[in-house]
Design a protein around this motif. Structure first.
Motif, PDB file in Angstrom:
ATOM      1  N   ILE A  48       1.016  -1.086  -0.121  1.00 35.80           N
ATOM      2  CA  ILE A  48       0.042  -0.153   0.066  1.00 35.80           C
ATOM      3  C   ILE A  48       1.033   1.210   0.141  1.00 35.80           C
ATOM      4  CG2 ILE A  48      -1.602   1.348   1.328  1.00 35.80           C
ATOM      5  CD1 ILE A  48      -2.909  -1.467   2.076  1.00 35.80           C
ATOM      6  N   THR A  49       1.957   1.297   1.000  1.00 35.70           N
ATOM      7  CA  THR A  49       2.768   2.408   0.816  1.00 35.70           C
ATOM      8  C   THR A  49       3.333   2.665  -0.695  1.00 35.70           C
ATOM      9  OG1 THR A  49       3.310   1.695   3.192  1.00 35.70           O
ATOM     10  CG2 THR A  49       4.710   3.320   1.932  1.00 35.70           C
ATOM     11  N   VAL A  50       3.759   1.664  -1.283  1.00 40.12           N
ATOM     12  CA  VAL A  50       4.446   1.727  -2.438  1.00 40.12           C
ATOM     13  C   VAL A  50       3.594   2.408  -3.405  1.00 40.12           C
ATOM     14  CG1 VAL A  50       5.635   0.933  -4.502  1.00 40.12           C
ATOM     15  CG2 VAL A  50       6.394   0.213  -2.139  1.00 40.12           C
ATOM     16  N   LEU A  51       2.290   1.682  -3.435  1.00 35.30           N
ATOM     17  CA  LEU A  51       1.111   2.424  -4.423  1.00 35.30           C
ATOM     18  C   LEU A  51       0.802   3.702  -4.064  1.00 35.30           C
ATOM     19  CD1 LEU A  51      -1.050  -0.970  -4.407  1.00 35.30           C
ATOM     20  CD2 LEU A  51       0.351  -0.213  -6.226  1.00 35.30           C
ATOM     21  N   LEU A  52       0.771   4.137  -2.894  1.00 36.08           N
ATOM     22  CA  LEU A  52       0.446   5.433  -2.607  1.00 36.08           C
ATOM     23  C   LEU A  52       1.616   6.315  -3.228  1.00 36.08           C
ATOM     24  CD1 LEU A  52      -0.733   5.159   1.107  1.00 36.08           C
ATOM     25  CD2 LEU A  52      -2.294   6.244  -0.904  1.00 36.08           C
ATOM     26  N   GLU A  53       2.753   6.111  -3.152  1.00 38.24           N
ATOM     27  CA  GLU A  53       4.084   6.720  -3.655  1.00 38.24           C
ATOM     28  C   GLU A  53       3.864   6.631  -5.158  1.00 38.24           C
ATOM     29  OE1 GLU A  53       7.286   4.834  -2.180  1.00 38.24           O
ATOM     30  OE2 GLU A  53       6.998   5.392   0.094  1.00 38.24           O
ATOM     31  N   ARG A  54       3.344   5.571  -5.564  1.00 37.49           N
ATOM     32  CA  ARG A  54       3.655   5.471  -7.224  1.00 37.49           C
ATOM     33  C   ARG A  54       2.111   6.404  -7.871  1.00 37.49           C
ATOM     34  NH1 ARG A  54       2.662  -0.454  -9.594  1.00 37.49           N
ATOM     35  NH2 ARG A  54       4.660  -0.904  -8.272  1.00 37.49           N
ATOM     36  N   VAL A  65      -8.858   5.345   0.322  1.00 37.03           N
ATOM     37  CA  VAL A  65      -9.001   4.237   0.677  1.00 37.03           C
ATOM     38  C   VAL A  65      -7.779   3.415   1.177  1.00 37.03           C
ATOM     39  CG1 VAL A  65     -10.075   1.910  -0.270  1.00 37.03           C
ATOM     40  CG2 VAL A  65     -11.149   3.905  -0.574  1.00 37.03           C
ATOM     41  N   LEU A  66      -6.497   3.717   0.223  1.00 33.63           N
ATOM     42  CA  LEU A  66      -5.463   3.107   0.600  1.00 33.63           C
ATOM     43  C   LEU A  66      -4.935   3.545   1.828  1.00 33.63           C
ATOM     44  CD1 LEU A  66      -3.703   3.122  -3.104  1.00 33.63           C
ATOM     45  CD2 LEU A  66      -4.217   1.128  -1.944  1.00 33.63           C
ATOM     46  N   ARG A  67      -5.042   4.833   2.048  1.00 34.08           N
ATOM     47  CA  ARG A  67      -4.706   5.376   3.563  1.00 34.08           C
ATOM     48  C   ARG A  67      -5.161   4.785   4.657  1.00 34.08           C
ATOM     49  NH1 ARG A  67      -3.817  10.026   0.614  1.00 34.08           N
ATOM     50  NH2 ARG A  67      -5.873  10.816   0.818  1.00 34.08           N
ATOM     51  N   GLU A  68      -6.699   4.407   4.280  1.00 39.79           N
ATOM     52  CA  GLU A  68      -7.722   3.712   5.217  1.00 39.79           C
ATOM     53  C   GLU A  68      -6.931   2.229   5.406  1.00 39.79           C
ATOM     54  OE1 GLU A  68     -11.432   4.179   3.800  1.00 39.79           O
ATOM     55  OE2 GLU A  68     -11.455   6.271   4.371  1.00 39.79           O
ATOM     56  N   GLY A  69      -6.569   1.771   4.340  1.00 37.76           N
ATOM     57  CA  GLY A  69      -6.007   0.248   4.466  1.00 37.76           C
ATOM     58  C   GLY A  69      -4.725   0.375   5.340  1.00 37.76           C
ATOM     59  N   LEU A  70      -3.938   1.216   5.460  1.00 38.63           N
ATOM     60  CA  LEU A  70      -2.894   1.216   6.507  1.00 38.63           C
ATOM     61  C   LEU A  70      -3.308   1.161   7.985  1.00 38.63           C
ATOM     62  CD1 LEU A  70      -0.534   3.563   4.363  1.00 38.63           C
ATOM     63  CD2 LEU A  70      -0.137   1.210   4.653  1.00 38.63           C
ATOM     64  N   VAL A  71      -4.430   1.744   8.108  1.00 34.34           N
ATOM     65  CA  VAL A  71      -4.888   1.668   9.716  1.00 34.34           C
ATOM     66  C   VAL A  71      -5.083   0.408  10.411  1.00 34.34           C
ATOM     67  CG1 VAL A  71      -6.631   2.505  11.169  1.00 34.34           C
ATOM     68  CG2 VAL A  71      -6.010   3.776   9.390  1.00 34.34           C
ATOM     69  N   VAL A  72      -4.204  -0.079  11.243  1.00 33.54           N
ATOM     70  CA  VAL A  72      -4.381  -1.361  11.859  1.00 33.54           C
ATOM     71  C   VAL A  72      -5.676  -1.105  12.831  1.00 33.54           C
ATOM     72  CG1 VAL A  72      -3.308  -3.106  13.184  1.00 33.54           C
ATOM     73  CG2 VAL A  72      -2.154  -1.573  11.657  1.00 33.54           C
ATOM     74  N   GLY A  73      -6.715  -2.225  12.748  1.00 32.63           N
ATOM     75  CA  GLY A  73      -7.706  -2.345  13.614  1.00 32.63           C
ATOM     76  C   GLY A  73      -7.428  -3.075  15.091  1.00 32.63           C
ATOM     77  N   GLU A  74      -8.007  -2.630  15.815  1.00 33.92           N
ATOM     78  CA  GLU A  74      -7.873  -3.341  17.210  1.00 33.92           C
ATOM     79  C   GLU A  74      -8.087  -4.920  16.984  1.00 33.92           C
ATOM     80  OE1 GLU A  74     -10.043  -3.583  21.465  1.00 33.92           O
ATOM     81  OE2 GLU A  74      -9.530  -1.652  20.672  1.00 33.92           O
ATOM     82  N   ARG A  75      -7.480  -5.744  17.786  1.00 28.64           N
ATOM     83  CA  ARG A  75      -7.519  -7.062  17.416  1.00 28.64           C
ATOM     84  C   ARG A  75      -8.830  -7.554  18.277  1.00 28.64           C
ATOM     85  NH1 ARG A  75      -3.040 -11.786  18.928  1.00 28.64           N
ATOM     86  NH2 ARG A  75      -4.385 -13.465  18.421  1.00 28.64           N
TER      87      ARG A  75
END
Length: 88
Positions: A48-54, A65-75
């Motif tokens: 995701i990080t590379v795709l955001l840079e690309r 949506v990609l930035r939201e995908g980086l958020v780690v939810g509570e286990r």
């Protein structure tokens, strides 16, 4: 039939295509993201990080949506079980 274009980070080229669709909605981007996430191999956060840079448009719905995908939810925590049903 065209062969799918992509690379290891975007195997089907879904994310790249999302950035080309004019007027794409956040809901459509989430659907594309889910399909992408099910098909990507390896560390999704790094991908995701590379795709955001690309893909540079920071205000594009797919970027959000990609930035939201980086958020780690509570286990998730286990609730219930046989101890909660045990009667004294």
């Amino acid at each position: 039939m065209r062969s799918p274009k992509g690379d290891a980070l975007d195997p089907k080229g879904l994310v790249a295509e999302a950035y080309k669709i004019e007027g794409i909605t956040p809901a459509e981007c989430r659907s594309i993201f889910l399909d992408w996430a099910l098909n990507v191999q390896g560390d999704t956060a790094a991908a995701i990080t590379v795709l955001l840079e690309r893909h540079s448009p920071a205000d594009h719905p797919m970027s959000q949506v990609l930035r939201e995908g980086l958020v780690v939810g509570e286990r998730p925590r286990r609730r219930g079980g046989w101890r909660s049903r045990e009667r004294p």
